[in-house]
Write a protein that holds these residues in place. Structure first.
Motif, PDB file in Angstrom:
ATOM      1  N   TRP A 177     102.358 -33.214  36.184  1.00 33.55           N
ATOM      2  CA  TRP A 177     102.531 -32.661  37.530  1.00 33.55           C
ATOM      3  C   TRP A 177     101.370 -33.079  38.414  1.00 33.55           C
ATOM      4  O   TRP A 177     100.208 -33.033  37.995  1.00 33.55           O
TER       5      TRP A 177
ATOM      6  N   THR B  44     112.745 -31.753  29.281  1.00 31.66           N
ATOM      7  CA  THR B  44     112.340 -30.917  30.405  1.00 31.66           C
ATOM      8  C   THR B  44     110.865 -30.582  30.320  1.00 31.66           C
ATOM      9  O   THR B  44     110.349 -30.282  29.244  1.00 31.66           O
TER      10      THR B  44
ATOM     11  N   THR C 112     108.739 -30.108  44.847  1.00 29.14           N
ATOM     12  CA  THR C 112     109.163 -28.732  45.111  1.00 29.14           C
ATOM     13  C   THR C 112     108.003 -28.016  45.805  1.00 29.14           C
ATOM     14  O   THR C 112     106.848 -28.147  45.397  1.00 29.14           O
TER      15      THR C 112
ATOM     16  N   GLY D 223     109.670 -37.000  40.552  1.00 22.63           N
ATOM     17  CA  GLY D 223     110.618 -36.047  41.095  1.00 22.63           C
ATOM     18  C   GLY D 223     110.539 -35.999  42.610  1.00 22.63           C
ATOM     19  O   GLY D 223     109.658 -36.592  43.219  1.00 22.63           O
TER      20      GLY D 223
ATOM     21  N   LEU E  56     115.096 -37.316  37.862  1.00 28.15           N
ATOM     22  CA  LEU E  56     114.379 -36.057  37.673  1.00 28.15           C
ATOM     23  C   LEU E  56     114.849 -35.041  38.706  1.00 28.15           C
ATOM     24  O   LEU E  56     115.003 -35.368  39.876  1.00 28.15           O
TER      25      LEU E  56
ATOM     26  N   SER F 216     110.057 -26.280  36.856  1.00 28.23           N
ATOM     27  CA  SER F 216     110.759 -27.046  35.835  1.00 28.23           C
ATOM     28  C   SER F 216     111.066 -28.439  36.369  1.00 28.23           C
ATOM     29  O   SER F 216     111.235 -28.630  37.570  1.00 28.23           O
ATOM     30  N   CYS F 217     111.161 -29.386  35.459  1.00 30.03           N
ATOM     31  CA  CYS F 217     111.484 -30.765  35.822  1.00 30.03           C
ATOM     32  C   CYS F 217     112.360 -31.319  34.707  1.00 30.03           C
ATOM     33  O   CYS F 217     111.871 -31.537  33.593  1.00 30.03           O
TER      34      CYS F 217
ATOM     35  N   TYR G  91     104.890 -32.337  42.442  1.00 30.49           N
ATOM     36  CA  TYR G  91     105.722 -33.436  41.979  1.00 30.49           C
ATOM     37  C   TYR G  91     105.566 -33.612  40.476  1.00 30.49           C
ATOM     38  O   TYR G  91     104.443 -33.647  39.974  1.00 30.49           O
ATOM     39  N   CYS G  92     106.669 -33.774  39.790  1.00 27.91           N
ATOM     40  CA  CYS G  92     106.581 -34.116  38.372  1.00 27.91           C
ATOM     41  C   CYS G  92     106.764 -35.628  38.226  1.00 27.91           C
ATOM     42  O   CYS G  92     107.300 -36.303  39.110  1.00 27.91           O
TER      43      CYS G  92
ATOM     44  N   GLU H 295     113.653 -31.268  40.012  1.00 24.77           N
ATOM     45  CA  GLU H 295     112.653 -30.219  39.965  1.00 24.77           C
ATOM     46  C   GLU H 295     113.231 -28.913  40.494  1.00 24.77           C
ATOM     47  O   GLU H 295     114.111 -28.924  41.366  1.00 24.77           O
TER      48      GLU H 295
END
Length: 121
Positions: free
Chosen positions: A35, A76, A115, A112, A3, A20-21, A93-94, A5
């Motif tokens: 998320w 995505t 971010t 992920g 993944l 986005s992820c 975090y995704c 991000e």
């Protein structure tokens, strides 16, 4: 599955950001995606999640301000965040819930790298 991000950054209160992820890998199917976020000194909490069929679920703080969506053709996940508040600051975090088509198939969850979202007052 890996993944990546993107989309975090610094924004003023009342502003918007879109996270986005993107998932990549070989021979896999993604089911649920979502998320979470973690603010400094606090536990990780659910922001929003979306099933493979598009059913969504939001944390109370996200209702009416955040929108989760996914593009299955691109593997995505997105998070549109509007009317941001300083208390939305944190690392987002995704995750994806997937099955990798090995022999035998492998079901797993991948996270992920996170971010950072910073909302200034």
């Amino acid at each position: 599955v890996q993944l990546v991000e993107s989309g975090g950054g610094l924004v003023q209160a009342g502003g918007s950001l879109r996270l986005s992820c993107a998932a990549s890998g070989r021979r896999f199917n993604i089911y649920n995606m979502g998320w979470y976020r973690q603010a400094p000194g606090k536990q990780r909490e659910l922001v929003a999640e979306i099933t493979g069929g598009g059913v969504t679920h939001y944390g109370d703080f996200a209702k009416g301000r955040f929108i989760i969506s996914r593009d299955n053709s691109k593997n995505t996940l997105y998070l549109q965040m509007n009317s941001l508040k300083p208390e939305d600051t944190g690392v987002y975090y995704c995750y994806v819930d997937y099955v990798e088509h090995n022999d035998p198939p492998v079901a797993a969850i991948e996270w992920g790298q996170g971010t950072l979202v910073t909302v200034s007052s």
